[in-house]
Design a protein around this motif. Sequence first.
Motif, PDB file in Angstrom:
ATOM      1  N   ARG A  56      31.133 -67.024  66.753  1.00  0.00           N
ATOM      2  CA  ARG A  56      31.185 -68.426  66.322  1.00  0.00           C
ATOM      3  C   ARG A  56      30.182 -68.699  65.204  1.00  0.00           C
ATOM      4  O   ARG A  56      30.374 -69.622  64.415  1.00  0.00           O
ATOM      5  CB  ARG A  56      30.840 -69.356  67.506  1.00  0.00           C
ATOM      6  CG  ARG A  56      31.722 -69.212  68.736  1.00  0.00           C
ATOM      7  CD  ARG A  56      33.130 -69.675  68.447  1.00  0.00           C
ATOM      8  NE  ARG A  56      33.952 -69.744  69.646  1.00  0.00           N
ATOM      9  CZ  ARG A  56      34.443 -68.687  70.292  1.00  0.00           C
ATOM     10  NH1 ARG A  56      34.196 -67.477  69.865  1.00  0.00           N
ATOM     11  NH2 ARG A  56      35.194 -68.851  71.374  1.00  0.00           N
ATOM     12  N   ASP A  57      29.083 -67.926  65.180  1.00  0.00           N
ATOM     13  CA  ASP A  57      27.974 -68.216  64.261  1.00  0.00           C
ATOM     14  C   ASP A  57      27.577 -66.979  63.466  1.00  0.00           C
ATOM     15  O   ASP A  57      26.435 -66.869  63.034  1.00  0.00           O
ATOM     16  CB  ASP A  57      26.759 -68.684  65.080  1.00  0.00           C
ATOM     17  CG  ASP A  57      26.274 -67.613  66.062  1.00  0.00           C
ATOM     18  OD1 ASP A  57      27.076 -66.722  66.420  1.00  0.00           O
ATOM     19  OD2 ASP A  57      25.091 -67.637  66.452  1.00  0.00           O
ATOM     20  N   ARG A  85      29.737 -63.785  77.404  1.00  0.00           N
ATOM     21  CA  ARG A  85      30.476 -63.773  78.672  1.00  0.00           C
ATOM     22  C   ARG A  85      29.725 -62.974  79.733  1.00  0.00           C
ATOM     23  O   ARG A  85      29.709 -63.346  80.913  1.00  0.00           O
ATOM     24  CB  ARG A  85      31.868 -63.173  78.466  1.00  0.00           C
ATOM     25  CG  ARG A  85      32.835 -64.124  77.786  1.00  0.00           C
ATOM     26  CD  ARG A  85      34.132 -63.424  77.394  1.00  0.00           C
ATOM     27  NE  ARG A  85      35.043 -64.327  76.744  1.00  0.00           N
ATOM     28  CZ  ARG A  85      36.021 -65.003  77.359  1.00  0.00           C
ATOM     29  NH1 ARG A  85      36.240 -64.830  78.647  1.00  0.00           N
ATOM     30  NH2 ARG A  85      36.795 -65.830  76.705  1.00  0.00           N
ATOM     31  N   ARG A 126      27.718 -78.350  69.631  1.00  0.00           N
ATOM     32  CA  ARG A 126      26.407 -78.087  70.234  1.00  0.00           C
ATOM     33  C   ARG A 126      25.351 -78.136  69.130  1.00  0.00           C
ATOM     34  O   ARG A 126      25.666 -77.988  67.939  1.00  0.00           O
ATOM     35  CB  ARG A 126      26.420 -76.730  70.943  1.00  0.00           C
ATOM     36  CG  ARG A 126      26.599 -75.575  69.992  1.00  0.00           C
ATOM     37  CD  ARG A 126      26.542 -74.249  70.712  1.00  0.00           C
ATOM     38  NE  ARG A 126      26.781 -73.197  69.772  1.00  0.00           N
ATOM     39  CZ  ARG A 126      27.601 -72.172  69.965  1.00  0.00           C
ATOM     40  NH1 ARG A 126      28.246 -72.043  71.111  1.00  0.00           N
ATOM     41  NH2 ARG A 126      27.739 -71.243  69.053  1.00  0.00           N
ATOM     42  N   ARG A 186      37.020 -76.622  74.779  1.00  0.00           N
ATOM     43  CA  ARG A 186      36.127 -75.526  74.367  1.00  0.00           C
ATOM     44  C   ARG A 186      35.768 -75.650  72.884  1.00  0.00           C
ATOM     45  O   ARG A 186      34.611 -75.481  72.509  1.00  0.00           O
ATOM     46  CB  ARG A 186      36.810 -74.177  74.657  1.00  0.00           C
ATOM     47  CG  ARG A 186      35.940 -72.980  74.359  1.00  0.00           C
ATOM     48  CD  ARG A 186      35.613 -72.192  75.601  1.00  0.00           C
ATOM     49  NE  ARG A 186      36.675 -71.273  75.967  1.00  0.00           N
ATOM     50  CZ  ARG A 186      36.697 -69.994  75.565  1.00  0.00           C
ATOM     51  NH1 ARG A 186      35.739 -69.530  74.788  1.00  0.00           N
ATOM     52  NH2 ARG A 186      37.645 -69.201  75.958  1.00  0.00           N
ATOM     53  N   ASP A 234      31.992 -75.897  71.465  1.00  0.00           N
ATOM     54  CA  ASP A 234      31.502 -74.864  70.537  1.00  0.00           C
ATOM     55  C   ASP A 234      31.140 -75.449  69.164  1.00  0.00           C
ATOM     56  O   ASP A 234      30.244 -74.963  68.491  1.00  0.00           O
ATOM     57  CB  ASP A 234      32.548 -73.746  70.370  1.00  0.00           C
ATOM     58  CG  ASP A 234      32.749 -72.932  71.659  1.00  0.00           C
ATOM     59  OD1 ASP A 234      31.953 -73.099  72.606  1.00  0.00           O
ATOM     60  OD2 ASP A 234      33.704 -72.137  71.722  1.00  0.00           O
ATOM     61  N   ARG A 249      20.836 -67.806  73.394  1.00  0.00           N
ATOM     62  CA  ARG A 249      21.237 -67.299  72.074  1.00  0.00           C
ATOM     63  C   ARG A 249      20.182 -66.338  71.516  1.00  0.00           C
ATOM     64  O   ARG A 249      20.514 -65.290  70.979  1.00  0.00           O
ATOM     65  CB  ARG A 249      21.469 -68.453  71.089  1.00  0.00           C
ATOM     66  CG  ARG A 249      22.486 -69.481  71.556  1.00  0.00           C
ATOM     67  CD  ARG A 249      23.031 -70.309  70.410  1.00  0.00           C
ATOM     68  NE  ARG A 249      23.907 -69.523  69.562  1.00  0.00           N
ATOM     69  CZ  ARG A 249      25.170 -69.254  69.860  1.00  0.00           C
ATOM     70  NH1 ARG A 249      25.716 -69.721  70.946  1.00  0.00           N
ATOM     71  NH2 ARG A 249      25.892 -68.505  69.049  1.00  0.00           N
TER      72      ARG A 249
HETATM   73  O1   DC Z   1      35.046 -65.487  71.829  1.00  0.00           O
HETATM   74  P1   DC Z   1      34.951 -65.752  73.327  1.00  0.00           P
HETATM   75  O2   DC Z   1      35.998 -66.681  73.858  1.00  0.00           O
HETATM   76  O3   DC Z   1      34.878 -64.486  74.101  1.00  0.00           O
HETATM   77  O4   DC Z   1      33.523 -66.483  73.507  1.00  0.00           O
HETATM   78  C1   DC Z   1      33.117 -67.071  74.710  1.00  0.00           C
HETATM   79  C2   DC Z   1      32.113 -68.178  74.429  1.00  0.00           C
HETATM   80  O5   DC Z   1      30.889 -67.623  73.947  1.00  0.00           O
HETATM   81  C3   DC Z   1      32.535 -69.190  73.375  1.00  0.00           C
HETATM   82  O6   DC Z   1      33.239 -70.282  73.934  1.00  0.00           O
HETATM   83  C4   DC Z   1      31.241 -69.632  72.762  1.00  0.00           C
HETATM   84  C5   DC Z   1      30.299 -68.482  72.978  1.00  0.00           C
HETATM   85  N1   DC Z   1      30.017 -67.726  71.758  1.00  0.00           N
HETATM   86  C6   DC Z   1      29.024 -68.206  70.939  1.00  0.00           C
HETATM   87  O7   DC Z   1      28.453 -69.258  71.222  1.00  0.00           O
HETATM   88  N2   DC Z   1      28.652 -67.516  69.830  1.00  0.00           N
HETATM   89  C7   DC Z   1      29.271 -66.379  69.499  1.00  0.00           C
HETATM   90  N3   DC Z   1      28.880 -65.707  68.407  1.00  0.00           N
HETATM   91  C8   DC Z   1      30.314 -65.875  70.309  1.00  0.00           C
HETATM   92  C9   DC Z   1      30.677 -66.597  71.431  1.00  0.00           C
END
Ligand code: DC
Length: 217
Positions: free
Chosen positions: A128-129, A38, A185, A178, A182, A107
């Motif tokens: 997420r990962d 963010r 991708r 979203r 997520d 990333r």
């Molecule tokens: O958890 P969040 O809503 O604050 O995350 C915002 C965006 O950041 C989420 O839509 C995808 C990305 N994100 C990511 O790609 N990998 C992560 N480890 C954390 C977040």
Amino acid sequence: MTVNIAIDGPAGAGKSTIAKRVAKLKNFIYVDTGAMYRAIALYFLRMHIKEDDCNAMISACKEALITIEYQNDEQIVLLNGENVNTLIRTEEVGKMASISSSVKEVREHLLELQRRLAREKNVVMDGRDIGTFVLPNANTKIYLTASSYVRAKRRYEELEQKGIPCDFNQIEKDIIDRDYRDMNREIAPLSQAKDAVYIDSSNLTIEEVVRKILELC
Ligand code: DC
């Protein structure tokens, strides 16, 4: 050797609330990786970079230094030294983070910071990962989810409580969009690691989820 707990899952599943509580109870550091994405997204928005301008993101991300500090157990995200904790919590920044996090260079820019934090401290890290890519050897891995309806309802109630006008159907649509971005991708998409424990929080309280995770650790 440090102990690492990885919690992954879609937006609005309750990851941050739960990860924070688990971290407090175990006396670990809580690392919110979404906040890092963010903060970079906020930088892109400030630079007026368009959602589809990957090249601009690749060059601009080199200028966005993201660091983390802790004040009274709270994670503070610094963007080139500026505390951006409150500025990054808007729908606009969340959407840009979801889009720009699909860029490989963005990333890579954050990966070393995330891995270093986990090497140096016992952490509960959410994102997420984390279980699939950032910390493949994490001691405990959780995949935390809930139905899109329940996640939208939680978000709707949160906004209502703050007196922010909102539309339930739009919130649910944004959540579904979203999730799609997520999960689909090319690089490090959101998915459940093979060795992660799946928890659906749709019908569980925060305490019940926290207890389950503590039992697993
Ligand atoms: O958890 P969040 O809503 O604050 O995350 C915002 C965006 O950041 C989420 O839509 C995808 C990305 N994100 C990511 O790609 N990998 C992560 N480890 C954390 C977040």
